[in-house]
Design a protein around this motif. Structure first.
Motif, mmCIF file in Angstrom:
data_model
loop_
_atom_site.group_PDB
_atom_site.id
_atom_site.type_symbol
_atom_site.label_atom_id
_atom_site.label_comp_id
_atom_site.label_asym_id
_atom_site.label_seq_id
_atom_site.Cartn_x
_atom_site.Cartn_y
_atom_site.Cartn_z
ATOM 1 N N THR A 92 -3.026 4.320 1.332
ATOM 2 C CA THR A 92 -3.782 4.035 2.554
ATOM 3 C C THR A 92 -2.867 4.011 3.775
ATOM 4 O O THR A 92 -3.176 4.600 4.809
ATOM 5 N N SER B 14 0.854 -1.190 0.000
ATOM 6 C CA SER B 14 0.000 0.000 0.000
ATOM 7 C C SER B 14 0.886 1.235 0.000
ATOM 8 O O SER B 14 1.911 1.256 0.687
ATOM 9 N N THR B 15 0.494 2.226 -0.786
ATOM 10 C CA THR B 15 1.146 3.534 -0.678
ATOM 11 C C THR B 15 0.180 4.504 -0.007
ATOM 12 O O THR B 15 0.415 4.963 1.115
ATOM 13 N N HIS C 73 -13.225 -1.841 1.535
ATOM 14 C CA HIS C 73 -12.168 -0.849 1.789
ATOM 15 C C HIS C 73 -12.916 0.430 2.225
ATOM 16 O O HIS C 73 -13.060 1.378 1.460
ATOM 17 N N ARG D 258 -4.563 -4.071 6.834
ATOM 18 C CA ARG D 258 -4.772 -4.424 5.422
ATOM 19 C C ARG D 258 -4.326 -5.866 5.257
ATOM 20 O O ARG D 258 -3.244 -6.253 5.725
ATOM 21 N N PRO E 201 -9.317 5.415 -7.342
ATOM 22 C CA PRO E 201 -8.737 5.215 -6.004
ATOM 23 C C PRO E 201 -7.226 5.065 -6.011
ATOM 24 O O PRO E 201 -6.591 5.193 -4.965
HETATM 25 N N1 CP Z 1 -6.410 3.234 -2.913
HETATM 26 C C1 CP Z 1 -5.571 2.413 -2.269
HETATM 27 O O1 CP Z 1 -5.980 1.583 -1.442
HETATM 28 O O2 CP Z 1 -4.247 2.577 -2.594
HETATM 29 P P1 CP Z 1 -3.035 1.810 -1.895
HETATM 30 O O3 CP Z 1 -3.133 0.372 -2.307
HETATM 31 O O4 CP Z 1 -1.788 2.482 -2.390
HETATM 32 O O5 CP Z 1 -3.209 1.942 -0.405
#
Ligand code: CP
Length: 323
Positions: free
Chosen positions: A63, A60-61, A140, A112, A267
């Motif tokens: 979130t 993830s970046t 999410h 996550r 997203p």
């Molecule tokens: N939108 C989203 O969940 O992006 P990440 O996977 O970078 O967290």
């Protein structure tokens, strides 16, 4: 703040379980929190003394960093744990990891996980608050909340608006959370994508289904464009990325043909040139980076409410006037 009377209950697992009033109260609570991120010193004492663990078992970046900013700006103490580098790689279970963290006296876990249901599973087994930051193809919730806030900011309302979610609906937790949240707040919702990427019986959720993206663009006030989740696809769901772009890609000529302005959300992370062309992603109707900015305020609101904060006291709390 009184953690025993959180207006959201103990956990935030999904929007399917929230009432329209609870969703509205998160959006309204995020409003005063937006301003904190615009200050020179971006810190208020709202969650001082709280310890929050960000347990990210999938990449993830947005979130992860957004939660971390939200926590730090509310003065919580934070710890980040990823699957690599933790004892998960030695075979430790999720519950054992969480129980060991609890033994160190934590207050909240933001999780996550690649498995649908992981957040609920954990929430039922530990007394700390659990926030779902994306579990498999299930939900999410904070992504959908920041999408709703961004649409409401830009178009002034949600009730009566037509929102179409375009792309890989089958693998998308973002689509499911958006559908629950938008319908509860009175929006009309549609989905559009190839048959192979639409879950069987999706219309039972109360959404329209468009097979052709041109029809979706004709109908909608806002498009929420989803990434093709290639990492979750075990079979050939689309013949090729080029063909997907040709039939479903959101491009300027397709939007111009509608003859009116549509709001464009995504997203992230984006596959530029696949589900969305760069001139649309960076164009005047794109609110993709506003979504990211709103994400911090939404996550502040969720953490504040789960810690027992009251929506009507958020303005005073951020000024340090409410204990
Ligand atoms: N939108 C989203 O969940 O992006 P990440 O996977 O970078 O967290």
């Amino acid at each position: 703040m009184n953690p025993t009377v959180s207006p959201l209950g103990k956990d935030l697992v999904g929007l399917e379980e929230l009432t329209a009033d609870q969703i509205r109260s998160i959006l309204d609570t995020a409003e005063p929190f937006k301003e904190i991120s615009e200050r020179r010193i971006k810190k208020v004492p709202v969650l001082r003394g709280k310890t929050i663990v960000n347990l990210f078992m999938e990449p993830s970046t947005r979130t992860r960093i957004s939660f971390e900013f939200a926590e730090k700006r509310l003065s919580a103490d934070t710890v980040n744990i990823a699957a690599t580098g933790s004892s998960v790689v030695k075979g430790e279970t999720l519950v054992d990891t969480a129980r060991n963290l609890e033994a160190m006296r934590i207050d909240m876990v933001v999780i996550r996980h690649g498995s649908s249901g992981a957040a609920r599973f954990l929430a039922e087994r530990i007394p700390s608050n659990v926030v779902n930051a994306g579990d498999g193809a299930h939900e999410h919730p904070t992504q959908a909340l920041l999408d709703l806030l961004t649409i409401r900011d830009q178009l002034g309302k949600l009730s009566g608006l037509k929102v179409c979610i375009v792309g890989d609906i089958l693998h998308s937790r973002v689509a499911r959370s958006n559908i629950f949240g938008l319908l509860k707040l009175g929006a009309e919702v549609a989905v559009c994508g190839p048959m192979t990427l639409l879950p069987a019986g999706i219309d039972a959720l109360g959404v329209r289904v468009f097979r052709r993206v041109e029809e979706a663009i004709e109908w909608a006030d806002a498009l929420n464009v989803l990434r093709l989740q290639l990492e979750r696809m075990s079979a050939g769901f689309v013949p090729s990325l080029r063909e997907y772009n040709r039939f479903y890609g959101i491009s300027s000529p397709r939007l111009e043909a509608a003859g009116r302005e549509l709001l464009i959300l995504h997203p992230g992370p984006m596959n530029r040139g696949v589900e969305i062309d760069s001139d649309v992603a960076d164009g005047p109707h794109s609110v993709i980076l506003r979504q990211v900015t709103n994400g911090v305020a939404i996550r502040m609101a969720v953490l504040y409410l789960l810690a027992g904060g009251m929506p009507e006291q958020a303005e005073a709390a951020k000024q340090g006037e409410v204990a």
